[in-house]
Design a protein around this motif. Structure first.
Motif, PDB file in Angstrom:
ATOM      1  N   ARG A 142       0.832  -1.207   0.000  1.00 29.84           N
ATOM      2  CA  ARG A 142       0.000   0.000   0.000  1.00 29.84           C
ATOM      3  C   ARG A 142       0.867   1.259   0.000  1.00 29.84           C
ATOM      4  O   ARG A 142       0.588   2.221  -0.714  1.00 29.84           O
ATOM      5  CB  ARG A 142      -0.924  -0.009   1.227  1.00 29.84           C
ATOM      6  N   GLN A 143       1.936   1.243   0.778  1.00 27.63           N
ATOM      7  CA  GLN A 143       2.828   2.400   0.813  1.00 27.63           C
ATOM      8  C   GLN A 143       3.497   2.619  -0.544  1.00 27.63           C
ATOM      9  O   GLN A 143       3.646   3.757  -0.995  1.00 27.63           O
ATOM     10  CB  GLN A 143       3.885   2.225   1.901  1.00 27.63           C
ATOM     11  N   GLU A 166       0.991   4.180  -2.832  1.00 26.93           N
ATOM     12  CA  GLU A 166       0.812   5.592  -2.490  1.00 26.93           C
ATOM     13  C   GLU A 166       1.941   6.443  -3.052  1.00 26.93           C
ATOM     14  O   GLU A 166       1.704   7.513  -3.633  1.00 26.93           O
ATOM     15  CB  GLU A 166       0.743   5.759  -0.966  1.00 26.93           C
ATOM     16  N   LYS A 174       1.791   9.328  -6.091  1.00 28.83           N
ATOM     17  CA  LYS A 174       2.234  10.719  -5.941  1.00 28.83           C
ATOM     18  C   LYS A 174       3.115  11.156  -7.105  1.00 28.83           C
ATOM     19  O   LYS A 174       3.134  12.321  -7.483  1.00 28.83           O
ATOM     20  CB  LYS A 174       3.020  10.884  -4.640  1.00 28.83           C
ATOM     21  N   VAL A 201      -5.342   1.883  -4.574  1.00 27.35           N
ATOM     22  CA  VAL A 201      -4.418   1.732  -3.448  1.00 27.35           C
ATOM     23  C   VAL A 201      -5.090   0.733  -2.512  1.00 27.35           C
ATOM     24  O   VAL A 201      -5.931   1.082  -1.688  1.00 27.35           O
ATOM     25  CB  VAL A 201      -4.163   3.078  -2.745  1.00 27.35           C
ATOM     26  N   ASP A 218      -8.399   6.237  -2.250  1.00 27.23           N
ATOM     27  CA  ASP A 218      -7.716   4.999  -2.641  1.00 27.23           C
ATOM     28  C   ASP A 218      -8.234   4.415  -3.949  1.00 27.23           C
ATOM     29  O   ASP A 218      -7.608   3.521  -4.522  1.00 27.23           O
ATOM     30  CB  ASP A 218      -7.862   3.932  -1.544  1.00 27.23           C
ATOM     31  N   GLN A 269      -4.491  12.719   3.007  1.00 24.39           N
ATOM     32  CA  GLN A 269      -3.215  12.013   3.118  1.00 24.39           C
ATOM     33  C   GLN A 269      -3.246  11.103   4.334  1.00 24.39           C
ATOM     34  O   GLN A 269      -3.540  11.547   5.446  1.00 24.39           O
ATOM     35  CB  GLN A 269      -2.061  13.014   3.257  1.00 24.39           C
ATOM     36  N   ARG A 270      -2.992   9.849   4.122  1.00 21.76           N
ATOM     37  CA  ARG A 270      -2.966   8.908   5.248  1.00 21.76           C
ATOM     38  C   ARG A 270      -1.798   9.207   6.161  1.00 21.76           C
ATOM     39  O   ARG A 270      -0.677   9.457   5.698  1.00 21.76           O
ATOM     40  CB  ARG A 270      -2.853   7.462   4.729  1.00 21.76           C
TER      41      ARG A 270
END
Length: 269
Positions: free
Chosen positions: A26-27, A30, A34, A42, A101, A265-266
């Motif tokens: 997931r990171q 992300e 970007k 996501v 997401d 933003q997470r």
């Protein structure tokens, strides 16, 4: 020993078999989103689209092109490889959790334009946040008014009323990563999200900060929320919780405030 551990993490990422690999995946999604290299969900799932995005990133950085997250790639993306095997109470289901997401809704021409932009600027730096300041006198907004608008939005977001959730937007609205969208798109997106996550709770954490926008009559606001979402109808445990930092641009329309741009933003805990 260290080299063996790194290789093991990479292998688990590539096969999608690690119990806690979803957080690392997931990171990666992300970070590549970007950079306008990844346009899919996501969701923490390994896919051919993600592998292709990794290959493009690695090629543009001059790394070995593998389509997986090796140590060099993870360091460049500022993602510790150790996350792939670390226990985390915040691991989310392998599905989109945040509204941002969902796969980006872009036309082919928009996607091509973004990819060309990446060619010119392969690894853009995050845009620094502007200094906080009060809106101009022409906007005539107070902290209480802005905070009430945010809290009302959060309460509405806990309901199943699509109309009441959509009415807070001014159209066209800059809607998360989807670009400028009209009411029909936002209504469908809200409806789909309510179906995926029928139980939702949102709590404002700290103050709502606001400052003048570059456009007359518009105000930028920032705030943090704590959230939890759950779908009890799923066979396996489908729930997630965490925090997000939220960035809106708002403007008055008559006696109401409307959102003209929204993104989130997470926050990793």
């Amino acid at each position: 020993m260290m080299r063996t551990a790194v290789c093991l993490c990479v292998a688990l990422f590539a096969t999608g078999m690690a119990i806690h690999a979803d957080e690392t995946t997931r990171q990666v999604q992300e970070e590549l989103r970007k950079r306008n290299l990844y346009f899919g969900n996501v969701d923490g799932q390994v896919s051919a689209e993600l592998a292709g995005a990794l290959k493009r990133y690695q090629a543009r950085k001059g790394f070995q092109v593998t389509g997986t997250v090796d140590e060099e790639t993870s360091n460049s993306l500022h993602i510790p490889v150790a996350n792939a095997s670390a226990k985390s109470p915040h691991t989310w289901p392998d599905t989109p959790v945040l509204r941002s997401d969902a796969a980006r809704a872009l036309s082919e021409s928009q996607r091509v334009a973004l990819e060309k932009e990446v060619e010119l600027n392969p690894d853009p730096s995050p845009t620094p946040a502007p200094p906080a300041e009060s809106p101009g006198p022409g906007q005539n907004l107070t902290p209480d008014q802005v905070t009430k608008f945010v809290t009302d939005y959060l309460r509405d977001a806990e309901t199943d009323d699509v109309t009441v959730q959509v009415k807070c937007f001014a159209f066209p609205v800059e809607y998360f990563d989807h670009g400028s969208q009209m009411e029909g798109f936002v209504s469908r997106d809200v409806r789909n999200y309510l179906k995926d996550w029928p139980q939702r709770r949102y709590t404002l954490v700290g103050p709502v900060n606001f400052f003048a926008s570059g456009k007359e009559g518009e105000t930028n606001i920032e705030f943090t929320i704590k959230f939890s979402v759950r779908n009890p109808a799923r066979k396996k445990k489908y729930e997630a919780s965490g925090r997000t930092k939220n960035f809106w641009t708002i403007r008055p329309e008559g006696e109401d405030l409307k959102i003209v741009a929204i993104r989130e933003q997470r926050l990793r805990e």
